[in-house]
Design a protein around this motif. Structure first.
Motif, mmCIF file in Angstrom:
data_model
loop_
_atom_site.group_PDB
_atom_site.id
_atom_site.type_symbol
_atom_site.label_atom_id
_atom_site.label_comp_id
_atom_site.label_asym_id
_atom_site.label_seq_id
_atom_site.Cartn_x
_atom_site.Cartn_y
_atom_site.Cartn_z
ATOM 1 N N VAL A 46 20.150 39.748 77.999
ATOM 2 C CA VAL A 46 19.432 39.373 79.215
ATOM 3 C C VAL A 46 17.996 39.848 79.059
ATOM 4 C CG1 VAL A 46 19.249 39.658 81.716
ATOM 5 C CG2 VAL A 46 21.503 39.542 80.638
ATOM 6 N N ASP A 47 17.069 38.904 78.999
ATOM 7 C CA ASP A 47 15.648 39.200 78.917
ATOM 8 C C ASP A 47 15.000 39.080 80.293
ATOM 9 O OD1 ASP A 47 15.665 39.747 76.233
ATOM 10 O OD2 ASP A 47 14.842 37.818 75.602
ATOM 11 N N GLU A 48 13.851 39.714 80.440
ATOM 12 C CA GLU A 48 13.116 39.664 81.698
ATOM 13 C C GLU A 48 11.659 39.327 81.430
ATOM 14 O OE1 GLU A 48 13.100 42.547 85.459
ATOM 15 O OE2 GLU A 48 11.894 43.354 83.800
ATOM 16 N N CYS A 49 11.088 38.493 82.277
ATOM 17 C CA CYS A 49 9.675 38.154 82.178
ATOM 18 C C CYS A 49 8.850 39.271 82.816
ATOM 19 C CB CYS A 49 9.407 36.824 82.881
ATOM 20 S SG CYS A 49 7.657 36.359 82.931
ATOM 21 N N ARG A 50 7.913 39.823 82.070
ATOM 22 C CA ARG A 50 7.078 40.890 82.599
ATOM 23 C C ARG A 50 6.103 40.381 83.656
ATOM 24 N NH1 ARG A 50 7.168 45.626 79.482
ATOM 25 N NH2 ARG A 50 8.209 45.421 77.450
ATOM 26 N N ASP A 51 5.846 39.058 83.674
ATOM 27 C CA ASP A 51 4.887 38.511 84.629
ATOM 28 C C ASP A 51 5.515 38.198 85.981
ATOM 29 O OD1 ASP A 51 3.095 38.743 82.610
ATOM 30 O OD2 ASP A 51 2.584 36.619 82.475
ATOM 31 N N CYS A 52 6.657 37.474 85.997
ATOM 32 C CA CYS A 52 7.235 37.043 87.279
ATOM 33 C C CYS A 52 8.535 37.763 87.629
ATOM 34 C CB CYS A 52 7.461 35.532 87.287
ATOM 35 S SG CYS A 52 8.883 34.973 86.301
ATOM 36 N N GLY A 53 9.105 38.530 86.695
ATOM 37 C CA GLY A 53 10.318 39.280 86.984
ATOM 38 C C GLY A 53 11.609 38.499 86.828
ATOM 39 N N HIS A 54 11.530 37.235 86.428
ATOM 40 C CA HIS A 54 12.735 36.426 86.248
ATOM 41 C C HIS A 54 13.536 36.968 85.069
ATOM 42 C CE1 HIS A 54 15.085 32.685 86.607
ATOM 43 N NE2 HIS A 54 15.161 32.719 85.286
ATOM 44 N N ALA A 55 14.856 37.167 85.273
ATOM 45 C CA ALA A 55 15.746 37.632 84.211
ATOM 46 C C ALA A 55 16.676 36.488 83.827
ATOM 47 C CB ALA A 55 16.545 38.850 84.664
ATOM 48 N N PHE A 56 16.951 36.361 82.534
ATOM 49 C CA PHE A 56 17.733 35.209 82.080
ATOM 50 C C PHE A 56 18.443 35.511 80.771
ATOM 51 C CE2 PHE A 56 13.571 35.027 80.239
ATOM 52 C CZ PHE A 56 13.701 34.469 78.988
ATOM 53 N N GLN A 57 19.545 34.820 80.562
ATOM 54 C CA GLN A 57 20.312 34.942 79.327
ATOM 55 C C GLN A 57 19.509 34.305 78.190
ATOM 56 O OE1 GLN A 57 23.909 32.382 78.214
ATOM 57 N NE2 GLN A 57 24.854 34.113 79.255
ATOM 58 N N ASN A 58 19.300 35.072 77.101
ATOM 59 C CA ASN A 58 18.455 34.581 76.017
ATOM 60 C C ASN A 58 18.944 35.151 74.677
ATOM 61 O OD1 ASN A 58 16.282 33.237 74.796
ATOM 62 N ND2 ASN A 58 14.908 34.978 75.071
ATOM 63 N N PRO A 59 19.491 34.288 73.789
ATOM 64 C CA PRO A 59 19.582 32.836 73.920
ATOM 65 C C PRO A 59 20.687 32.421 74.883
ATOM 66 C CG PRO A 59 20.640 33.529 71.900
ATOM 67 C CD PRO A 59 19.996 34.758 72.472
ATOM 68 N N ARG A 60 20.484 31.287 75.496
ATOM 69 C CA ARG A 60 21.454 30.774 76.450
ATOM 70 C C ARG A 60 22.643 30.170 75.714
ATOM 71 N NH1 ARG A 60 20.988 25.474 79.965
ATOM 72 N NH2 ARG A 60 22.658 24.944 78.504
ATOM 73 N N ILE A 61 23.826 30.254 76.324
ATOM 74 C CA ILE A 61 24.977 29.602 75.713
ATOM 75 C C ILE A 61 24.829 28.084 75.816
ATOM 76 C CG2 ILE A 61 26.538 31.540 76.062
ATOM 77 C CD1 ILE A 61 27.600 30.234 78.540
ATOM 78 N N THR A 62 25.463 27.371 74.908
ATOM 79 C CA THR A 62 25.338 25.919 74.838
ATOM 80 C C THR A 62 26.143 25.242 75.937
ATOM 81 O OG1 THR A 62 27.237 25.725 73.369
ATOM 82 C CG2 THR A 62 25.071 26.058 72.330
ATOM 83 N N ASP A 63 25.944 23.930 76.064
ATOM 84 C CA ASP A 63 26.711 23.169 77.039
ATOM 85 C C ASP A 63 28.210 23.254 76.744
ATOM 86 O OD1 ASP A 63 24.415 22.450 78.336
ATOM 87 O OD2 ASP A 63 24.244 20.484 77.360
ATOM 88 N N ARG A 64 28.565 23.274 75.472
ATOM 89 C CA ARG A 64 29.987 23.407 75.096
ATOM 90 C C ARG A 64 30.544 24.733 75.589
ATOM 91 N NH1 ARG A 64 31.921 24.670 68.977
ATOM 92 N NH2 ARG A 64 34.098 25.175 69.439
ATOM 93 N N ALA A 65 29.778 25.806 75.387
ATOM 94 C CA ALA A 65 30.229 27.115 75.841
ATOM 95 C C ALA A 65 30.261 27.188 77.365
ATOM 96 C CB ALA A 65 29.318 28.202 75.277
ATOM 97 N N LEU A 66 29.320 26.502 78.023
ATOM 98 C CA LEU A 66 29.338 26.454 79.486
ATOM 99 C C LEU A 66 30.621 25.813 79.994
ATOM 100 C CD1 LEU A 66 25.673 25.409 80.372
ATOM 101 C CD2 LEU A 66 26.802 27.543 80.996
ATOM 102 N N ALA A 67 31.056 24.760 79.303
ATOM 103 C CA ALA A 67 32.287 24.082 79.710
ATOM 104 C C ALA A 67 33.486 25.018 79.570
ATOM 105 C CB ALA A 67 32.498 22.823 78.883
ATOM 106 N N VAL A 68 33.521 25.803 78.484
ATOM 107 C CA VAL A 68 34.595 26.774 78.300
ATOM 108 C C VAL A 68 34.531 27.832 79.391
ATOM 109 C CG1 VAL A 68 35.498 28.578 76.767
ATOM 110 C CG2 VAL A 68 34.715 26.387 75.826
ATOM 111 N N ARG A 69 33.319 28.301 79.695
ATOM 112 C CA ARG A 69 33.141 29.308 80.738
ATOM 113 C C ARG A 69 33.645 28.794 82.078
ATOM 114 N NH1 ARG A 69 27.457 29.869 83.576
ATOM 115 N NH2 ARG A 69 28.283 27.861 84.261
#
Length: 342
Positions: A46-69
């Protein structure tokens, strides 16, 4: 033999070096964590942007992995038993009561409804409202069969076919701990506004990445919830985005959406990652009971501080295309009728 990264390559997109929310390139890593609860390939970052504070999964899982999730849907059952049922009805009732100051809705769409637990509780508050549900999984069909919702829509709200079919149908759209699971939160918000009637309301609840628990507990903070949570959005980012989409922010609240589970969740994660067996888990039962008591007992105090771990925002879609809210106006902090999240 393939390396660790290579073996998991089909589950991850390329790592990005800019923020998906504001485009800034000043990123820092908040946590790096495995996913032993669901046994899916990791680690997850999980990375965070130092400018806006947005946190996000990086690298993001693929669409295939999203379907499994999405197919698996829920965390490990042992974690779910401790965290899942505690206080859900109270929190759902608080979210439903947050809409009482506004006109009684005739139609309400709950996005990410799952088994329809929120509509079932919200009907106790809004007895004359027709509740529909949308979910990516077949659970929404079971919710309709159980009578918790009137209509079941299976799929993604951002699917053009679904958006077109539901356009302008609803007085209220709710997204309760749903937006953080979506690959593109901005697109999800646009689709939600599209299915609202003019003057309708959108209510969103999400984890707060600014919670002090995130710093205190680090990788053991349950709100990171990898790999299910793709984005953690600060309140200021979400309010600015919704204003940019023409909405008026009518209320925000960091108090009643607080979920008293941080210490309990951290202990559950420790036991899960240590592959604790039944004997050890039972031996830790007094410790779990203490964590639950602390979470619940401290909630009325912590929810009024930076330890609050979630927030709610309610916005109104313009009744006319010319209606717009001032881009930098600050919304009032609302205090819904329920006085305590404990």
């Amino acid at each position: 033999m393939p390396s660790h990264e290579q073996s998991h390559e089909p589950f991850h997109e390329p790592r990005r070096d800019d923020c998906p929310w504001c485009g800034a390139r000043r990123l820092r890593t908040r946590v790096r964590t495995p996913d032993p609860a669901r046994r899916t390939p990791g680690p997850f970052v999980v990375d965070e942007c130092r400018d806006c504070g947005h946190a996000f999964q990086n690298p993001r899982i693929t669409d295939r992995a999203l379907a499994v999730r999405d197919a698996r849907g829920r965390p490990d059952p042992s974690v779910e038993r401790v965290l899942g049922a505690r206080g859900i009805r109270r929190r759902h009732r608080a979210a439903a009561r947050a809409m009482l100051p506004y006109p009684e809705p005739e139609s309400w769409l709950d996005v990410g409804t799952g088994h329809g637990q929120f509509p079932e509780t919200a009907r106790e508050v809004h007895a004359y409202t027709s509740f529909d549900g949308l979910d990516a999984t077949p659970r929404v069909q079971r919710a309709r069969a159980a009578g918790r919702i009137e209509e079941a829509h299976q799929g993604l709200l951002t699917d053009p076919e679904i958006t077109a079919r539901l356009r302008g149908r609803y007085d209220v759209v709710s997204m309760l701990h749903h937006l953080e699971h979506t690959p593109d939160p901005r697109a999800e918000l646009r689709a939600a506004l599209d299915v609202l009637r003019p003057g309708g309301h959108l209510i969103v609840e999400v984890p707060d990445p600014g919670s002090a628990f995130g710093t205190l507990l680090g990788t053991w903070w349950v709100a990171y919830d990898q790999p299910r949570h793709l984005h953690l959005m600060p309140l200021r980012n979400l309010t600015r985005e919704l204003r940019a989409q023409g909405c008026t922010v009518v209320a925000t609240d960091r108090r009643t959406p607080h979920v008293p589970y941080d210490l309990t969740g951290a202990l559950c994660l420790v036991l899960t990652r240590r592959r604790a067996g039944t004997t050890l888990t039972r031996a830790c039962a007094p410790l779990l009971a203490t964590a639950v008591a602390l979470d619940v007992g401290l909630a009325p105090l912590l929810s009024r501080t930076r330890f609050s771990n979630a927030y709610r925002i309610i916005v109104r879609r313009p009744a006319r295309t010319s209606e717009a809210s001032p881009p930098e106006a600050s919304p009032p902090e609302a205090s819904p009728p329920e006085a305590s999240p404990a």
